[in-house]
Structure formats: C-alpha cells, structure tokens
Enzyme design. Structure first.
Site, PDB file in Angstrom:
ATOM      1  CG  ASN A   1      -1.940  -1.098   1.146  1.00 44.17           C
ATOM      2  OD1 ASN A   1      -2.736  -1.168   0.215  1.00 44.17           O
ATOM      3  ND2 ASN A   1      -1.887  -2.020   2.108  1.00 44.17           N
TER       4      ASN A   1
ATOM      5  CB  SER B   1       4.609   9.428   9.035  1.00 41.17           C
ATOM      6  OG  SER B   1       4.458   9.191  10.417  1.00 41.17           O
TER       7      SER B   1
ATOM      8  CE1 TYR C   1       2.323   4.986   8.051  1.00 42.62           C
ATOM      9  CE2 TYR C   1       3.387   5.842  10.032  1.00 42.62           C
ATOM     10  CZ  TYR C   1       2.556   6.027   8.941  1.00 42.62           C
ATOM     11  OH  TYR C   1       1.954   7.242   8.733  1.00 42.62           O
TER      12      TYR C   1
ATOM     13  CE  LYS D   1       3.100   7.083   5.198  1.00 40.89           C
ATOM     14  NZ  LYS D   1       2.236   7.510   4.096  1.00 40.89           N
TER      15      LYS D   1
HETATM   16  N1  LIG Z   1      -3.543  11.019  10.722  1.00 36.56           N
HETATM   17  C1  LIG Z   1      -2.306  11.357  11.077  1.00 36.56           C
HETATM   18  O1  LIG Z   1      -2.082  11.940  12.150  1.00 36.56           O
HETATM   19  C2  LIG Z   1      -1.144  11.054  10.169  1.00 36.56           C
HETATM   20  C3  LIG Z   1      -1.307  10.528   8.899  1.00 36.56           C
HETATM   21  N2  LIG Z   1      -0.208  10.326   8.094  1.00 36.56           N
HETATM   22  C4  LIG Z   1      -0.367   9.794   6.742  1.00 36.56           C
HETATM   23  O2  LIG Z   1      -1.422  10.467   6.087  1.00 36.56           O
HETATM   24  C5  LIG Z   1      -2.112   9.576   5.225  1.00 36.56           C
HETATM   25  C6  LIG Z   1      -3.596   9.575   5.570  1.00 36.56           C
HETATM   26  O3  LIG Z   1      -3.723   9.117   6.902  1.00 36.56           O
HETATM   27  P1  LIG Z   1      -5.144   9.068   7.632  1.00 36.56           P
HETATM   28  O4  LIG Z   1      -6.109   9.910   6.898  1.00 36.56           O
HETATM   29  O5  LIG Z   1      -4.887   9.312   9.068  1.00 36.56           O
HETATM   30  O6  LIG Z   1      -5.480   7.533   7.458  1.00 36.56           O
HETATM   31  P2  LIG Z   1      -6.908   6.894   7.152  1.00 36.56           P
HETATM   32  O7  LIG Z   1      -6.759   5.428   7.345  1.00 36.56           O
HETATM   33  O8  LIG Z   1      -7.970   7.611   7.898  1.00 36.56           O
HETATM   34  O9  LIG Z   1      -7.056   7.208   5.594  1.00 36.56           O
HETATM   35  C7  LIG Z   1      -6.311   6.531   4.623  1.00 36.56           C
HETATM   36  C8  LIG Z   1      -7.221   6.307   3.441  1.00 36.56           C
HETATM   37  O10 LIG Z   1      -6.457   5.668   2.420  1.00 36.56           O
HETATM   38  C9  LIG Z   1      -7.250   4.639   1.842  1.00 36.56           C
HETATM   39  N3  LIG Z   1      -6.339   3.614   1.340  1.00 36.56           N
HETATM   40  C10 LIG Z   1      -5.455   2.863   2.034  1.00 36.56           C
HETATM   41  N4  LIG Z   1      -4.803   2.039   1.207  1.00 36.56           N
HETATM   42  C11 LIG Z   1      -5.292   2.275  -0.040  1.00 36.56           C
HETATM   43  C12 LIG Z   1      -5.013   1.730  -1.303  1.00 36.56           C
HETATM   44  N5  LIG Z   1      -4.128   0.749  -1.474  1.00 36.56           N
HETATM   45  N6  LIG Z   1      -5.691   2.224  -2.368  1.00 36.56           N
HETATM   46  C13 LIG Z   1      -6.621   3.200  -2.236  1.00 36.56           C
HETATM   47  N7  LIG Z   1      -6.936   3.740  -1.040  1.00 36.56           N
HETATM   48  C14 LIG Z   1      -6.263   3.284   0.043  1.00 36.56           C
HETATM   49  C15 LIG Z   1      -8.130   4.115   2.972  1.00 36.56           C
HETATM   50  O11 LIG Z   1      -9.306   3.503   2.460  1.00 36.56           O
HETATM   51  C16 LIG Z   1      -8.405   5.382   3.766  1.00 36.56           C
HETATM   52  O12 LIG Z   1      -9.612   5.994   3.374  1.00 36.56           O
HETATM   53  C17 LIG Z   1      -1.463   8.215   5.382  1.00 36.56           C
HETATM   54  O13 LIG Z   1      -0.521   8.026   4.339  1.00 36.56           O
HETATM   55  C18 LIG Z   1      -0.739   8.323   6.707  1.00 36.56           C
HETATM   56  O14 LIG Z   1       0.395   7.486   6.746  1.00 36.56           O
HETATM   57  C19 LIG Z   1       1.046  10.623   8.499  1.00 36.56           C
HETATM   58  C20 LIG Z   1       1.272  11.092   9.748  1.00 36.56           C
HETATM   59  C21 LIG Z   1       0.204  11.359  10.684  1.00 36.56           C
HETATM   60  O1  LIG Z   2       2.005   8.537  11.059  1.00 30.80           O
HETATM   61  C1  LIG Z   2       1.147   8.529  11.918  1.00 30.80           C
HETATM   62  O2  LIG Z   2       1.369   9.222  13.059  1.00 30.80           O
HETATM   63  C2  LIG Z   2       0.294   9.569  13.949  1.00 30.80           C
HETATM   64  C3  LIG Z   2       0.924   9.918  15.285  1.00 30.80           C
HETATM   65  O3  LIG Z   2       1.681   8.839  15.744  1.00 30.80           O
HETATM   66  P1  LIG Z   2       1.480   8.227  17.210  1.00 30.80           P
HETATM   67  O4  LIG Z   2       2.574   7.226  17.362  1.00 30.80           O
HETATM   68  O5  LIG Z   2       1.599   9.367  18.169  1.00 30.80           O
HETATM   69  O6  LIG Z   2       0.082   7.641  17.266  1.00 30.80           O
HETATM   70  C4  LIG Z   2      -0.686   8.403  14.052  1.00 30.80           C
HETATM   71  O7  LIG Z   2      -1.751   8.749  14.917  1.00 30.80           O
HETATM   72  C5  LIG Z   2      -1.182   8.080  12.652  1.00 30.80           C
HETATM   73  O8  LIG Z   2      -2.105   7.019  12.674  1.00 30.80           O
HETATM   74  C6  LIG Z   2      -0.015   7.663  11.809  1.00 30.80           C
HETATM   75  O9  LIG Z   2      -0.436   7.487  10.463  1.00 30.80           O
END
Ligand SMILES: NC(=O)C1=CN([C@@H]2O[C@H](COP(=O)(O)OP(=O)(O)OC[C@H]3O[C@@H](n4cnc5c(N)ncnc54)[C@H](O)[C@@H]3O)[C@@H](O)[C@H]2O)C=CC1
Ligand SMILES: O=C1O[C@H](COP(=O)(O)O)[C@@H](O)[C@H](O)[C@H]1O
Length: 247
Positions: free
Chosen positions: A84, A109, A146, A150
């Site tokens: 992914n 990340s 993970y 990234k």
């Molecule tokens: N939420 C956070 O605090 C952080 C998020 N990120 C990064 O930001 C991005 C989004 O994260 P979130 O919105 O929190 O996660 P999330 O899980 O809420 O959203 C990810 C979305 O990507 C879709 N997805 C996953 N694999 C897929 C694939 N192979 N093809 C098509 N769609 C796919 C899922 O269906 C989901 O809707 C991720 O790459 C994550 O690693 C990075 C650091 C922190």
């Molecule tokens: O990359 C990500 O980081 C956030 C924050 O990390 P955490 O170790 O404090 O939980 C995480 O919530 C998120 O799911 C992840 O995609």
C-alpha cells in the site's frame, strides 16, 4: 487560481481535514478504495492505488496530486506497507510524471524520523523549554516498518524530482486530531496538527512553487521538536493553532 487536484486516500481523516477546509477552493478528483460515505466535492473514483490503469486514468487533466492513500498504522506489517505505501506511492509518482502533473504532495510521517526520540532525549524534547529541533535536513531514522515505508516514499519523491523534474513536497505529518490536541500525551501535543492548519498547509502545497522539499506538518505548538522554518519559508505556511492554548 483554482487547480485541478487529485486527492488519494480522500475518505480518510487527513482527507476529511483537507476537504473540510478546501472543498470550494479547487477542482477535486477524489480517489479511495473505500466508497464515499457522505457528500463530497468533485468526482469520486473508487480504486486501489496499486491498480496502475485506474491510477493513470484518474491522473488525466490533473495539475497537482495530494497523495495520502496508504496504511497509516505505526504497527502495520511489512506486507501491507510494502504493497500500500511503497508500491502504491511508486505507482502514483510514475503515473503523475507520465500524465504531466506539475506537483505531488506526499503524506510522510513523524515515524520516518521517530528514532531520533532516544531514551536520553525523551521526555525532555517533548517539553516547551527544550531546544532540540529536527528540521527536515536530517537523515530518516524510522521507528517502525511503517516509518521505513514513509522514508521510502520520500526517496521515491526525490528520484522522481531529480530524474523527471516533478515538484515534490513530503509533509512529515505529526498527529492530526480534530478540535483538540491529544489528551495526556506530551509527544502528541508537541506534534499536534489541527484540522484547519492541515487544510491550510496542503493548500500551500497546492499553490506554492518548489523543487523537492521535506517539511514538518504540525501546528505552531509551544512544545514543538519539529522546525516549521522550511514550511514557512518555502510554502508560506502560517499555522494558527497551538496545543498550548488547550487544557
Ligand atoms: N492522521 C495522522 O495523524 C497522520 C497521517 N499520516 C499519513 O497520512 C495519510 C492519511 O492518513 P489518515 O487519513 O490518518 O489515514 P486513514 O486510514 O484515515 O485514511 C487513509 C485512506 O487511504 C485509503 N487507502 C489505504 N490504502 C489504499 C489503497 N491501497 N488504495 C486506495 N486507497 C487506500 C483508505 O481507504 C483510507 O480511506 C497516510 O498516508 C498516513 O500514513 C502521516 C502522519 C500522521
Ligand atoms: O504517522 C502517523 O502518526 C500519527 C501519530 O503517531 P502516534 O505514534 O503518536 O500515534 C498516528 O496517529 C497516525 O495514525 C499515523 O499514520
């Protein structure tokens, strides 16, 4: 000027924050393997980012890609991040180049550099008066597989910039939560990213000019251990939130 933007991972939390702030500001094409659950701007493509043909089709006529789709779990196993996050990112970058896309903003990340948080630095580095700062020039130091995925995505971005002249910004997102920073979690408060700062930051990634950049995606928290200098200088990022303003 409104841009034509492909947002992958649009059905997730970061996608929700971005669309919550910017739905009317750009022409959106949304992509996710999960179908939409409510109202959304623009067209919604249900597809997997490892499906080369579907991704190429979704890329047609696009100016800017915000690539969020992937497995976001710090504990995600290798087979999932390999498919992914790494294979998915390569498919997106390659299709972007072939479609003549101008810019890609890649959701990296804090976990790409999580092992700078060594036992001798923590918890002091999470606190306001500690001056330890990562600024994006440091080498990756992932805290899990993970985070390795990234760092690989950042490296793919570097390659597609250097070899194909694609503008790439890698945003090392901290901890996105809605309305309030994480509670009873010093590390999370230090790297909090509010929903409105998230939307503004990705708006700047859409509009600004850059070559290849790594920036930190956090709010202007008093406790920070990630520098905002590069995001401010290159993107004109002006965060408005601060975890210190919440109890
Ligand atoms: N939420 C956070 O605090 C952080 C998020 N990120 C990064 O930001 C991005 C989004 O994260 P979130 O919105 O929190 O996660 P999330 O899980 O809420 O959203 C990810 C979305 O990507 C879709 N997805 C996953 N694999 C897929 C694939 N192979 N093809 C098509 N769609 C796919 C899922 O269906 C989901 O809707 C991720 O790459 C994550 O690693 C990075 C650091 C922190
Ligand atoms: O990359 C990500 O980081 C956030 C924050 O990390 P955490 O170790 O404090 O939980 C995480 O919530 C998120 O799911 C992840 O995609």
């Amino acid at each position: 000027m409104a841009q034509s933007v492909l947002l992958t991972g649009a059905a997730g939390r970061v996608g929700e924050a971005i669309l919550g702030g910017l739905a009317d500001d750009h022409e959106w094409r949304l992509l996710d393997r999960d179908p939409p659950t409510g109202d959304h701007p623009g067209e919604f493509v249900v597809a997997d980012i490892t499906d080369d043909e579907a991704v190429r089709e979704a890329m047609e006529g696009i100016d800017v890609v915000i690539h969020l789709a992937g497995d976001p779990r710090p504990e995600a196993p290798w087979d999932s991040v390999l498919t992914n996050n790494i294979d998915g990112a390569q498919t997106v970058f390659e299709a972007a180049v072939d479609a003549g896309v101008e810019k890609v903003a890649f959701a990296s990340s804090n976990h790409a550099v999580g092992n700078y948080e060594t036992d001798d630095r923590t918890p002091a580095m999470y606190r306001e008066h500690d001056d330890y700062l990562l600024d994006g020039t440091e080498l990756p130091r992932p805290s899990n597989l993970y985070g390795v995925s990234k760092a690989a995505g950042e490296s793919l971005g570097r390659y597609y910039h250097d070899e194909h002249d694609l503008s790439v910004v890698c945003v090392r997102i901290g901890n996105l939560t809605e309305g309030h920073p994480p509670i009873d979690y010093e590390r999370g408060q230090a790297m909090w990213l509010s929903y409105r700062d998230c939307a503004h930051l990705f708006d700047r990634c859409i509009r600004a000019d850059y070559g290849y950049e790594i920036v930190y995606g956090i709010s202007d928290n008093d406790r920070k251990y990630y520098s905002l200098e590069r995001a401010r200088d290159v993107l004109d990022y002006e965060p408005r939130d601060n975890s210190a303003n919440h109890d």
